[in-house]
Design an enzyme around this catalytic site. Structure first.
Site, PDB file in Angstrom:
ATOM      1  N   SER A 164      39.219  37.592  36.689  1.00 53.67           N
ATOM      2  CA  SER A 164      38.849  37.637  38.108  1.00 53.67           C
ATOM      3  C   SER A 164      37.635  38.569  38.339  1.00 53.67           C
ATOM      4  CB  SER A 164      40.079  38.038  38.917  1.00 53.67           C
ATOM      5  OG  SER A 164      39.879  37.816  40.282  1.00 53.67           O
ATOM      6  N   ASP A 223      35.542  38.381  46.975  1.00 55.31           N
ATOM      7  CA  ASP A 223      36.191  39.577  47.505  1.00 55.31           C
ATOM      8  C   ASP A 223      35.572  40.086  48.796  1.00 55.31           C
ATOM      9  OD1 ASP A 223      37.944  39.404  45.441  1.00 55.31           O
ATOM     10  OD2 ASP A 223      36.790  40.739  44.147  1.00 55.31           O
ATOM     11  N   HIS A 281      39.116  32.077  40.550  1.00 47.25           N
ATOM     12  CA  HIS A 281      40.103  31.538  41.507  1.00 47.25           C
ATOM     13  C   HIS A 281      39.509  30.368  42.292  1.00 47.25           C
ATOM     14  CE1 HIS A 281      42.717  35.073  40.960  1.00 47.25           C
ATOM     15  NE2 HIS A 281      41.658  35.827  41.128  1.00 47.25           N
TER      16      HIS A 281
END
Lengths: 231, 231
Positions: free
Chosen positions: B121, B136, B158
């Site tokens: 990630s 993010d 993701h």
């Protein structure tokens, strides 16, 4: 001050700004022309294309829209305008453009003098203290994340409740905001779509269709009803 | 180089790093201790707490984990280590910490010398050219968004397909990446959860359970199968 910071420009399946039309008539009372700030470029559309979208809506309530990008002297355009609307899109791009053209502080000063301001989504993020609770992708690097601080907190637009049926391990919105609160002691107002922040003079309320979820450092998140005064 | 950049640390309902265990045994062959970089702090947990989570997994494959935050001289710890793992969390926080401690370039140099590197990630985002396709929230302001460039493209971890049944007007992941491509001519590898990028020497492949979606400026996004070589 006389401002609306709205979560979104459109409700799901709805027309552009339609759900908030009556509020905008009140916000812009006595105004026949507004300055549109198209820098956030949703889906990467051009400034001209975006200004057309805004114009088409405001025509219905007899307000003319001028795009800020059309002015040679953008600072003068801001000073000369009687009211503003900053549309949504990418907040990083919007903030970078405002800083690079030395417009962030100037816009703040004008709005603080009482000229009506409407923001939707990214345009609402810049009404908060900073853009550190934006949902957007950092597609460009702005010289600062500080914003106008028209209200003494941050906005999280398009606030989205967790969807437990989604089998995906990306962070929920609530997790992201909690990570923000570990690093920053700043209140965050999570605006579900259909909600907005209204400021008239010194009175700030949350308004709209749903409860509004508020996050503060060291507290459990809590919900307030439409019409509740916040600070 | 010998690296894995994975979309996620865990599959939905799965144990930490379990789905990729066999690959990690190969990645870290002959290594009995790795340096863990815990700076991304998922959900705001401490560096210590995060290091325990990583240690518990690596114990199962007989690898000891040391947390970078424990070293007085973090630069020396990076130079002295034989292999690395950067965990997920908030990419802005991770990148800010690496820059403020002058570690970004040093880590790059060590990984480029052939020491094994695993990112998940946020830890995969920093393996790309820059973090401009991170998902993010910008909870802190790093001094730069440029990253290690261990691969000649950007990662979107993701990666999430649009969910049409979601009655929400926030941008889809695809819309966000397309906005990135209007501003940047940089390939983006959209890694669905369960997928990863593998680099061995100069050969770079995408691997994992699903097709991988790739975005380039001026092209329709396209899908490639596990095992496909990319550049």
């Amino acid at each position: 001050m006389n401002i609306i910071l709205a979560s979104t420009s459109s409700l799901f399946g709805g027309q552009y700004l339609d759900y908030i039309k009556d509020e905008l008539v009140k916000l812009y009372q006595g105004i026949d022309e507004i300055l549109f700030i198209p820098f956030a470029r949703p889906s990467g559309i051009t400034h001209d294309e975006y200004t057309v979208i805004a114009s088409e809506f405001f025509q219905k309530i007899n307000i003319r829209v001028r795009g800020l990008h059309k002015f040679q002297d953008m600072a003068k355009a801001i000073d000369d305008s009687k009211a503003y609307f900053t549309g949504g899109g990418n907040t990083f791009l919007l903030v970078k453009m405002l800083y690079e053209n030395k417009l962030m502080h100037l816009l703040k000063k004008n709005v603080e003098s009482g000229k009506p301001y409407l923001g939707t989504s990214a345009g609402s993020n810049i009404g908060g203290l900073n853009m550190k609770t934006s949902n957007d992708m950092p597609i460009v690097y702005p010289p600062s994340l500080e914003c106008m601080g028209l209200v003494p907190f941050n906005i999280n637009p398009h606030y989205l409740d967790p969807t437990p049926e989604l089998k995906h391990n990306g962070e929920t919105r609530e997790t992201r905001i909690k990570e923000f609160l570990v690093q920053n002691n700043t209140k965050v107002v999570g605006l579900r779509e259909g909600n907005w922040v209204r400021r008239i003079g010194n009175k700030i309320t949350v308004e709209g269709l749903h409860l509004t979820r508020i996050f503060e450092q060291g507290k459990e998140p809590y919900e307030v009803k439409s019409g509740t005064e916040i600070d």
